[in-house]
Design a protein around this motif. Structure first.
Motif, mmCIF file in Angstrom:
data_model
loop_
_atom_site.group_PDB
_atom_site.id
_atom_site.type_symbol
_atom_site.label_atom_id
_atom_site.label_comp_id
_atom_site.label_asym_id
_atom_site.label_seq_id
_atom_site.Cartn_x
_atom_site.Cartn_y
_atom_site.Cartn_z
ATOM 1 N N LEU A 33 -10.329 4.419 7.733
ATOM 2 C CA LEU A 33 -11.596 3.731 7.483
ATOM 3 C C LEU A 33 -11.866 2.689 8.560
ATOM 4 C CD1 LEU A 33 -14.066 3.179 5.690
ATOM 5 C CD2 LEU A 33 -12.623 1.610 4.354
ATOM 6 N N THR A 34 -10.860 1.923 8.922
ATOM 7 C CA THR A 34 -11.017 0.906 9.960
ATOM 8 C C THR A 34 -11.449 1.548 11.276
ATOM 9 O OG1 THR A 34 -9.370 -0.482 8.890
ATOM 10 C CG2 THR A 34 -9.836 -0.945 11.191
ATOM 11 N N ARG A 35 -10.819 2.650 11.623
ATOM 12 C CA ARG A 35 -11.197 3.351 12.859
ATOM 13 C C ARG A 35 -12.623 3.905 12.745
ATOM 14 N NH1 ARG A 35 -10.200 5.089 17.620
ATOM 15 N NH2 ARG A 35 -10.473 7.237 18.279
ATOM 16 N N LEU A 36 -12.950 4.485 11.611
ATOM 17 C CA LEU A 36 -14.292 5.022 11.402
ATOM 18 C C LEU A 36 -15.353 3.929 11.566
ATOM 19 C CD1 LEU A 36 -16.112 7.434 10.430
ATOM 20 C CD2 LEU A 36 -15.828 6.484 8.140
ATOM 21 N N LEU A 37 -15.101 2.765 11.003
ATOM 22 C CA LEU A 37 -16.064 1.667 11.083
ATOM 23 C C LEU A 37 -16.259 1.183 12.514
ATOM 24 C CD1 LEU A 37 -15.083 -0.347 7.884
ATOM 25 C CD2 LEU A 37 -17.084 1.114 8.216
ATOM 26 N N LEU B 169 0.839 -1.197 0.000
ATOM 27 C CA LEU B 169 0.000 0.000 0.000
ATOM 28 C C LEU B 169 0.874 1.247 0.000
ATOM 29 C CD1 LEU B 169 -2.703 -0.975 2.654
ATOM 30 C CD2 LEU B 169 -2.831 -1.175 0.163
ATOM 31 N N SER B 170 0.406 2.234 -0.715
ATOM 32 C CA SER B 170 1.092 3.536 -0.687
ATOM 33 C C SER B 170 0.810 4.175 0.676
ATOM 34 C CB SER B 170 0.560 4.430 -1.804
ATOM 35 O OG SER B 170 -0.770 4.834 -1.511
ATOM 36 N N ARG C 224 -2.935 5.135 5.030
ATOM 37 C CA ARG C 224 -3.630 6.105 5.881
ATOM 38 C C ARG C 224 -5.144 5.987 5.720
ATOM 39 N NH1 ARG C 224 -4.452 12.304 5.097
ATOM 40 N NH2 ARG C 224 -5.303 12.810 7.126
ATOM 41 N N PHE C 225 -5.595 5.862 4.471
ATOM 42 C CA PHE C 225 -7.024 5.708 4.201
ATOM 43 C C PHE C 225 -7.560 4.454 4.883
ATOM 44 C CE2 PHE C 225 -10.590 3.994 1.819
ATOM 45 C CZ PHE C 225 -11.441 5.075 1.772
ATOM 46 N N LEU C 226 -6.860 3.324 4.729
ATOM 47 C CA LEU C 226 -7.307 2.063 5.307
ATOM 48 C C LEU C 226 -7.409 2.160 6.827
ATOM 49 C CD1 LEU C 226 -8.094 -0.892 5.025
ATOM 50 C CD2 LEU C 226 -5.648 -1.452 5.107
ATOM 51 N N ARG C 227 -6.402 2.717 7.451
ATOM 52 C CA ARG C 227 -6.422 2.845 8.909
ATOM 53 C C ARG C 227 -7.524 3.794 9.369
ATOM 54 N NH1 ARG C 227 -0.754 1.703 11.516
ATOM 55 N NH2 ARG C 227 0.063 0.283 9.938
#
Length: 152
Positions: free
Chosen positions: A22-26, A11-12, A17-20
């Motif tokens: 998003l995971t926190r948001l969920l 991952l770039s 950053r987006f994945l982390r």
């Protein structure tokens, strides 16, 4: 014997950053929306969305299996929610008029009124926790991507 996954690019930094995020948001967002609804109405977010599905169905009636699928819940989870809502007088269970074997969940007038009251609280919560933070974001593109991710 274990097989190794195919090689993929790492991952770039932006993707990571987006994945982390998003995971926190969920994890965080559902709890915040739920807390606001429970505090002001006594309904959970799950209760609320079950009532929403029923309110949008013809005659405010849905077969339990269709309700479970529409609300992305298990049948046992749906039954527990309907039992709780029935004790509150917001929903009743009735035999399916088509075949008499299955059961329908039916939104009562009191349930519809409770949903209308809860809608204001939920709307305020969604604005506060989501849309007040999305000024410069193309929401349609994100919604399209989320819909693609959840298909299949």
């Amino acid at each position: 014997m274990r097989t190794h996954p195919p090689e993929v690019d790492p991952l770039s930094p932006s993707e990571e950053r987006f994945l982390r995020s998003l995971t926190r948001l969920l994890a965080v967002l559902p709890r915040r929306l739920d807390a606001d609804l429970v505090r002001h109405t006594g309904l959970s977010v799950t209760d609320y969305y079950v009532l929403v599905h029923l309110s949008e169905a013809p005659e405010r009636r849905m077969r339990m299996s269709e309700l479970a699928a529409g609300a992305a819940m298990s049948m046992s989870g749906t039954s527990r929610v309907i039992d709780r809502l029935q004790r509150m007088g917001l929903v009743v269970r009735e035999r399916c008029p088509d075949d008499g074997r299955g059961w329908d969940a039916v939104l009562t007038d009191a349930g519809f009124e409770e949903l209308e009251n809860a809608w204001i609280t939920h709307l305020a919560s969604v604005r506060t926790h989501i849309f007040d933070h999305t000024d410069d974001i193309d929401l349609d593109s994100i919604a399209d991507a989320f819909e693609r991710m959840t298909k299949g």
